[in-house]
Design a protein around this motif. Structure first.
Motif, short mmCIF file in Angstrom:
data_model
loop_
_atom_site.label_atom_id
_atom_site.label_comp_id
_atom_site.label_asym_id
_atom_site.label_seq_id
_atom_site.Cartn_x
_atom_site.Cartn_y
_atom_site.Cartn_z
N ASP A 279 0.84 -1.21 0.00
CA ASP A 279 0.00 0.00 0.00
C ASP A 279 0.87 1.26 0.00
OD1 ASP A 279 0.76 -0.72 2.63
OD2 ASP A 279 -0.69 0.69 3.46
N LEU A 280 2.13 1.14 0.49
CA LEU A 280 3.04 2.29 0.46
C LEU A 280 3.34 2.67 -0.98
CD1 LEU A 280 5.64 1.24 3.20
CD2 LEU A 280 3.59 2.64 3.49
N THR A 281 3.54 1.65 -1.83
CA THR A 281 3.82 1.90 -3.25
C THR A 281 2.67 2.68 -3.87
OG1 THR A 281 4.92 -0.25 -3.29
CG2 THR A 281 4.50 0.78 -5.42
N GLN A 282 1.42 2.23 -3.55
CA GLN A 282 0.25 2.91 -4.13
C GLN A 282 0.17 4.36 -3.65
OE1 GLN A 282 -3.21 0.37 -3.30
NE2 GLN A 282 -1.93 -1.40 -3.74
N ARG A 283 0.51 4.58 -2.36
CA ARG A 283 0.43 5.94 -1.81
C ARG A 283 1.43 6.88 -2.50
NH1 ARG A 283 0.61 4.56 4.47
NH2 ARG A 283 1.44 6.67 4.69
N TYR B 275 9.01 -0.39 -10.09
CA TYR B 275 10.32 -0.86 -9.61
C TYR B 275 11.22 0.30 -9.16
CZ TYR B 275 11.98 -0.03 -14.46
OH TYR B 275 12.29 0.51 -15.67
N VAL B 276 10.98 1.50 -9.72
CA VAL B 276 11.74 2.68 -9.28
C VAL B 276 11.31 3.08 -7.87
CG1 VAL B 276 12.19 5.13 -9.71
CG2 VAL B 276 12.11 3.53 -11.62
N LEU B 277 9.98 3.12 -7.65
CA LEU B 277 9.46 3.51 -6.33
C LEU B 277 9.88 2.49 -5.27
CD1 LEU B 277 5.80 4.57 -7.22
CD2 LEU B 277 7.78 6.03 -6.84
N GLU B 278 9.76 1.20 -5.61
CA GLU B 278 10.06 0.18 -4.60
C GLU B 278 11.56 0.05 -4.35
OE1 GLU B 278 7.89 -3.46 -4.80
OE2 GLU B 278 5.97 -2.43 -4.82
N TYR C 16 14.43 2.56 2.40
CA TYR C 16 14.02 3.29 3.61
C TYR C 16 12.88 2.62 4.41
CZ TYR C 16 16.74 7.07 1.53
OH TYR C 16 17.75 7.82 0.98
N CYS C 17 12.09 1.75 3.74
CA CYS C 17 10.86 1.25 4.41
C CYS C 17 10.77 -0.28 4.47
CB CYS C 17 9.61 1.76 3.69
SG CYS C 17 9.51 3.53 3.52
N ALA C 18 11.88 -0.99 4.26
CA ALA C 18 11.81 -2.46 4.23
C ALA C 18 11.81 -3.01 5.66
CB ALA C 18 12.97 -3.02 3.43
N THR C 19 10.70 -2.82 6.37
CA THR C 19 10.60 -3.23 7.77
C THR C 19 9.12 -3.32 8.14
OG1 THR C 19 11.07 -2.50 10.04
CG2 THR C 19 10.75 -0.78 8.41
N ILE D 226 9.96 -6.67 -2.65
CA ILE D 226 10.29 -5.47 -3.41
C ILE D 226 10.41 -5.93 -4.87
CG2 ILE D 226 12.12 -3.76 -3.79
CD1 ILE D 226 12.72 -4.10 -0.72
N VAL D 227 9.74 -5.28 -5.82
CA VAL D 227 9.71 -5.81 -7.19
C VAL D 227 11.10 -5.91 -7.81
CG1 VAL D 227 7.34 -5.35 -7.90
CG2 VAL D 227 9.03 -3.56 -8.12
#
Length: 428
Positions: free
Chosen positions: A41-45, A55-58, A64-67, A393-394
């Motif tokens: 949902d972070l990707t969508q936001r 793949y750029v966003l992820e 920074y957010c892999a937790t 992560i894609v």
């Protein structure tokens, strides 16, 4: 419906089995693949505000957010938004960014970059698609390291510099550093070790989640069709076609989910672009990408008369001849198209390959497909089909796909089946 703070305490309801299974999968993913997964949902936001591939966003979210720590996620999300605000180039702000490069001397940008050789000046020139710079000088060393820059281009974080003097012939812009937005390396043993913690069904759901879909909302049959879309990423020279109604997400995975695939929008293409350019002696898209997908097959046409024939040769053997050269490549071919009427009426009036252009309606061409995905069995995408939970992560997923191309499973069928003598070699 209203609630008051002093209402009677409600008895604990047992959790819904699907919700329990989802949180199990989240826990498993964070236990076995810490730092490799992200909440989708972070990707969508973030995606809503920036027109960049997933793949750029992820890639940024993975930094920074892999937790699963909410505070770290919130802080990471702010960082990603700041990077996108400051460094992602929006086409309407191109002039402002160019001015920043000039005033500061150098500046980092996130953009899609392609490179061409300027033979007259004997130098390489980089073109930034959103920034609108067409001739920034880039060193041969950087180009050699990232050859995809020459064919189709890639998304990068690039450091642009600015230097101008009297009588200068070339552009004042130059590329001093360039970092492709993709993982530098992949530890397959780590992945295989993590895989052992999942059942086959759970792993299927992990893969579906990783491309942004929610398996709990999709029938198992639909999930298998979505997995079939991924086969060309992991198999060399695997040719597949998917025809179906609009709005079923046919091209999404090929465009957004991997830096190793390229989506060629319907329209004219050339043998030089796709296979081999005889004047520059460079191999085309099939040599540079793992997967070449054609969107809107109805519009495909070759400027060259022998285009379809060369494509047939390539699809049959993974090689093709141009001039005196015999070339080999491993790119898979994917053909996507729309069927605008119901399948029942299509079958009654014509056949299931009708959307292809006349030049391709040929039994020998269709014989070369390894699979036909029935797009009409995949429902049109609705908001509830997109997952809010954890998935790979894609970029990690794409690198896993790429590594799997080096491993062959051609004999896996022998454990379960014996093919009769009535099949010809191509069918086998």
């Amino acid at each position: 419906m209203t609630f008051s703070m002093d209402s009677e305490p409600q008895p604990d309801m047992p959790p819904h089995p699907a919700a329990e299974q989802e949180s199990d999968l989240d826990t498993l993913l964070n236990a076995h693949f810490a730092g490799r997964v992200v909440r989708k949902d972070l990707t969508q936001r973030v995606k809503e505000g920036a027109n960049v591939p997933v793949y750029v966003l992820e890639y940024l979210l993975g930094m920074y957010c892999a937790t699963d720590d909410p505070e770290v996620i919130d802080e990471g999300l702010k960082n990603v938004k700041t990077i996108l605000t400051d460094n992602y180039v929006r086409p309407d702000e191109a002039e402002k960014v160019k001015s920043l490069v000039r005033e500061r001397g150098s500046f980092k940008v996130i953009d899609r970059v392609t490179v061409r050789l300027n033979e007259k000046q004997d130098c390489y020139e980089a073109a930034f698609s959103n920034l609108g710079i067409k001739d920034a000088e880039i060193s041969a060393g950087i180009v050699k390291e990232h050859e995809k820059l020459l064919v189709g281009g890639i998304w990068v974080i690039a450091t642009l510099s600015y230097y101008h003097e009297e009588g200068q012939r070339g552009s004042p812009f130059g590329v001093s550093q360039l970092k492709p937005i993709q993982m530098p390396h992949m530890n397959m043993e780590e992945l295989f070790e993590g895989r052992r913690g999942f059942t086959t069904d759970q792993w299927r759901e992990v893969l579906i989640r990783s491309i942004g879909m929610e398996p709990a909302e999709l029938d198992a049959e639909v999930q298998w069709h979505l997995l079939a879309r991924m086969i060309p990423f992991v198999e060399n020279n695997y040719n597949v076609c998917e025809l179906g109604p609009r709005g079923t997400g046919k091209s999404h995975i090929y465009k957004e989910c991997s830096p190793n695939s390229i989506l060629v929008s319907g329209g004219q293409t050339t043998v030089a672009n796709l296979f081999y350019n005889m004047s520059s002696r460079r191999i085309g898209l099939v040599g540079m990408w793992d997967l070449v997908a054609f969107d809107e097959v109805a519009g495909i046409s070759f400027k060259d008369k022998d285009g379809v024939q060369i494509m047939k040769d390539y699809m049959a053997s993974g090689s093709f001849a141009r001039g005196r050269e015999q070339m080999e490549a491993s790119a898979s071919m994917v053909f996507i198209g729309n069927i605008n009427q119901s399948v029942e009426s299509l079958v009654k009036t014509s056949h299931l390959l009708t959307p292809f252009p006349d030049a391709m309606i040929d039994a020998a061409f269709f014989d070369r497909f390894h699979a036909y995905i029935p797009g009409w069995e995949i429902p049109k995408m609705r908001p509830s089909f997109f997952t809010q939970r954890y998935g790979f992560i894609v970029d990690y997923l794409a690198e896993f796909f790429r590594e799997m191309r080096k491993r062959s499973f051609a004999d896996a069928i022998d454990q379960h089946f014996r093919l009769g003598d009535n099949l010809n070699q191509r069918d086998v």
